[in-house]
Design an enzyme around this catalytic site. Structure first.
Site, short mmCIF file in Angstrom:
data_model
loop_
_atom_site.label_atom_id
_atom_site.label_comp_id
_atom_site.label_asym_id
_atom_site.label_seq_id
_atom_site.Cartn_x
_atom_site.Cartn_y
_atom_site.Cartn_z
N ARG A 1 8.27 6.43 -3.35
CA ARG A 1 7.26 7.37 -2.85
C ARG A 1 7.91 8.45 -2.01
O ARG A 1 8.71 8.15 -1.12
CB ARG A 1 6.21 6.62 -2.01
CG ARG A 1 4.90 7.37 -1.93
CD ARG A 1 3.81 6.54 -1.26
NE ARG A 1 3.44 5.35 -2.01
CZ ARG A 1 2.31 4.67 -1.81
NH1 ARG A 1 1.47 5.09 -0.89
NH2 ARG A 1 2.03 3.59 -2.50
N SER B 1 -1.00 6.86 -4.39
CA SER B 1 -2.16 6.17 -3.84
C SER B 1 -2.99 7.11 -2.97
O SER B 1 -3.56 8.07 -3.45
CB SER B 1 -1.71 4.93 -3.07
OG SER B 1 -2.81 4.17 -2.64
N HIS B 2 -3.03 6.84 -1.65
CA HIS B 2 -3.88 7.60 -0.74
C HIS B 2 -3.11 8.70 0.00
O HIS B 2 -3.69 9.39 0.83
CB HIS B 2 -4.50 6.65 0.29
CG HIS B 2 -3.47 5.93 1.10
ND1 HIS B 2 -2.90 4.75 0.67
CD2 HIS B 2 -2.90 6.23 2.29
CE1 HIS B 2 -2.02 4.35 1.58
NE2 HIS B 2 -2.00 5.23 2.57
N LYS C 1 4.88 2.95 -9.05
CA LYS C 1 4.71 1.52 -8.89
C LYS C 1 5.19 0.86 -10.18
O LYS C 1 4.71 1.22 -11.27
CB LYS C 1 3.24 1.17 -8.63
CG LYS C 1 2.72 1.68 -7.28
CD LYS C 1 1.26 1.30 -7.06
CE LYS C 1 0.79 1.77 -5.68
NZ LYS C 1 -0.64 1.45 -5.43
N ASP D 1 -9.83 4.31 -3.36
CA ASP D 1 -8.71 5.14 -2.91
C ASP D 1 -8.19 5.96 -4.09
O ASP D 1 -8.75 5.92 -5.19
CB ASP D 1 -7.62 4.29 -2.25
CG ASP D 1 -6.94 3.32 -3.21
OD1 ASP D 1 -7.48 3.09 -4.30
OD2 ASP D 1 -5.86 2.80 -2.87
N ASP E 1 -5.67 6.00 -6.25
CA ASP E 1 -5.32 5.41 -7.54
C ASP E 1 -6.30 4.31 -7.94
O ASP E 1 -6.10 3.61 -8.93
CB ASP E 1 -3.89 4.89 -7.55
CG ASP E 1 -3.61 3.83 -6.49
OD1 ASP E 1 -4.35 3.77 -5.49
OD2 ASP E 1 -2.66 3.04 -6.66
N ASP F 1 -7.16 1.39 -6.95
CA ASP F 1 -6.91 -0.05 -7.02
C ASP F 1 -7.53 -0.78 -5.83
O ASP F 1 -7.62 -2.00 -5.83
CB ASP F 1 -5.41 -0.36 -7.13
CG ASP F 1 -4.59 0.12 -5.93
OD1 ASP F 1 -5.13 0.90 -5.10
OD2 ASP F 1 -3.41 -0.25 -5.83
N ARG F 2 -8.00 -0.01 -4.83
CA ARG F 2 -8.69 -0.62 -3.68
C ARG F 2 -10.13 -0.15 -3.66
O ARG F 2 -10.42 1.01 -3.97
CB ARG F 2 -8.02 -0.21 -2.36
CG ARG F 2 -6.69 -0.90 -2.13
CD ARG F 2 -6.18 -0.61 -0.73
NE ARG F 2 -5.90 0.80 -0.55
CZ ARG F 2 -5.84 1.40 0.64
NH1 ARG F 2 -6.09 0.72 1.75
NH2 ARG F 2 -5.55 2.68 0.73
N HIS G 1 -7.35 -5.00 -0.84
CA HIS G 1 -6.67 -5.36 -2.08
C HIS G 1 -7.18 -6.74 -2.48
O HIS G 1 -7.15 -7.68 -1.67
CB HIS G 1 -5.16 -5.41 -1.89
CG HIS G 1 -4.50 -4.07 -1.90
ND1 HIS G 1 -4.34 -3.32 -3.04
CD2 HIS G 1 -3.95 -3.34 -0.90
CE1 HIS G 1 -3.72 -2.19 -2.76
NE2 HIS G 1 -3.48 -2.17 -1.46
#
Length: 454
Positions: A15, A99-100, A109, A243, A245, A247-248, A331
């Site tokens: 990242r 992500s965020h 990832k 978020d 991406d 995933d949360r 998560h």
């Protein structure tokens, strides 16, 4: 001159700022290094809606193909959609997302076949070494036969798989507001929710990696304000926030009040245990609420406490054969989703639980929200070790108090506990406290903060 990747190769992913810290030429080398690490003859890639994502993802695919791997590109997707593809196709995968993080960031990832995570101790260090070596000495040796790059759409299959894991037949009509934060939830939610008796009120579904409305980080209460207001205005049954991406997933009730991820963990744990005949292990990290292991035991399951972080949760899921795992950060991990995290599946569980009875969400989650919690409080400190030692000195030897070092320092009494963990990347200590009532929690929290910030 070798690239310095120390700033962008993190514990669990890659990242950094594009193009200042990394760019497409480095992405191509990461693709080659990933194939070298996994020895894979085929991989799958996906990317989020950030402006730099298609270019980085395409460069990674070129690097992987040059090393002989056939690349299946699934294009725009959420991170859990990439995990689905890695699991269903049994291929190593690479997801391009930050992500965020703000718009100028991007990242990767990585996972092995079956969505098994690649972190610092499971291959990321070797990937970094290869990329640094090649960036200094020229491109890696091409394979005798380059791989192919093909496109494949997995969105409908991903949605169908998620819906197959939850009984959605008894859901009553519900009005649900969803804030996608201009992230990948705007791409996945319409497909996953299709055919359900939901009056969907979409917010910020336009895919826009510049995040024009607010950061796509629902962990920050400021980014939930729009959703809370809209839920109240619409008279909705609940609100969901994803978020960047996707995933949360974060949940707010019919009053616009946030539902703690610990309460969601307990609710989903009870449902997954029921689905598995009242048997199974449920993983929870050590800063989830006391209510989580209580609910797991009440429903016939075995709670297993672990460190914070998805690599630890996934490793414990695999070791114990756990059916489910949850974290305070929203998560949620499922055995039937290759032990990977998917906020979308947790959201379906919440919808099924709420829609399967007549009461409001606030009443439903009250049984899972039994204690007063502080939430995570960060303090900037110059010497993390010295502050942790001061806390140990203050509490060690007190009657009825135990200390443990599973992750940072946890101090536990009959009616309360708190945990202090150092950040891996910043000069911070993170405090989480919980007690049987608000007054006790406040006292414990303030006493701990006074030592941390002394």
């Amino acid at each position: 001159m070798a690239a310095d990747l120390s700033q962008i190769v993190k514990a669990y992913d890659v990242r950094g700022v594009v193009p200042d810290q990394w760019d497409e030429s480095l992405a191509e080398l990461f693709g080659a290094a990933f194939v070298e690490l996994t020895g894979a003859s085929a991989i799958v890639t996906g990317h989020d809606m950030r402006p730099s994502s298609p270019g980085l993802s395409g460069a990674f695919a070129r690097g992987a193909a040059a090393r002989g791997a056939d690349v299946t590109e699934i294009g725009l997707c959420s991170t859990d959609q990439l995990y689905y593809a890695s699991g269903a196709l049994n291929l190593p995968g690479a997801m391009f997302t930050a992500s965020h993080n703000p718009a100028q960031y991007n990242g990767i990832k990585l996972c092995r076949a079956g969505a098994a995570p690649v972190g610092q101790d499971t291959g990321l260090a070797e990937i970094r070494a290869s990329v640094e070596r090649w960036s200094a000495s020229g491109a890696p040796e091409p394979a005798p036969r380059p791989g192919t790059v093909t496109r494949r759409d997995t969105l409908a299959d991903y949605a169908a798989h998620l819906r197959s894991l939850v009984d959605l037949t008894t859901i009553r009509p519900l009005k649900v507001v969803v804030d996608a934060g201009n992230g990948m939830g705007g791409h996945t939610v319409p497909s996953v929710f299709t055919g359900l008796p939901l009056d969907l009120v979409p917010m910020y579904f336009e895919l826009d990696g510049t995040f024009p409305n607010h950061e796509a980080n629902p962990l920050d209460p400021a980014n939930l304000v729009d959703l809370q207001k809209r839920v109240r205005e619409e008279g909705a049954d609940l609100g969901l926030a994803f978020d960047g991406d996707a995933d949360r997933c974060f949940v707010v009730d019919q009053n616009g009040d946030p539902v703690s991820p610990s309460a969601v963990t307990a609710l989903v744990a009870a449902r997954e245990l029921a689905r598995n005949g009242g048997k199974g292990t449920v993983i929870h990290n050590l800063i989830t609420s006391w209510s989580v292991p209580e609910v797991v035991k009440e429903n016939g399951g075995t709670p297993e406490r672990t460190r914070v972080g998805h690599s630890f949760i996934k490793a414990e899921m695999a070791r114990t054969g756990a059916i489910f795992g949850g974290e305070h950060s929203a998560h949620y991990y499922f055995r039937d989703f290759w032990n990977a995290d998917t906020g979308m599946l947790a959201a379906l569980h919440v919808l099924a639980a709420l829609g399967g009875q007549q009461g409001p969400l606030s009443g439903l989650v009250a049984q899972y929200d039994r204690y007063a919690g502080s939430g995570e409080i960060n303090s900037t400190v110059t010497d993390q070790a010295a502050r942790l030692a001061a806390i140990r000195t203050a509490y060690e030897g007190r009657d009825g108090i135990t200390l443990d070092d599973l992750d940072g320092l946890t101090v536990t009494a009959a009616d309360w506990w708190f945990n202090v963990r150092p950040s891996n990347t910043e000069p911070l200590l993170r405090l989480n406290a919980e007690a049987r009532d608000e007054a006790t929690m406040t006292k414990v929290r303030d006493e701990a903060l006074a030592i941390i910030r002394a």
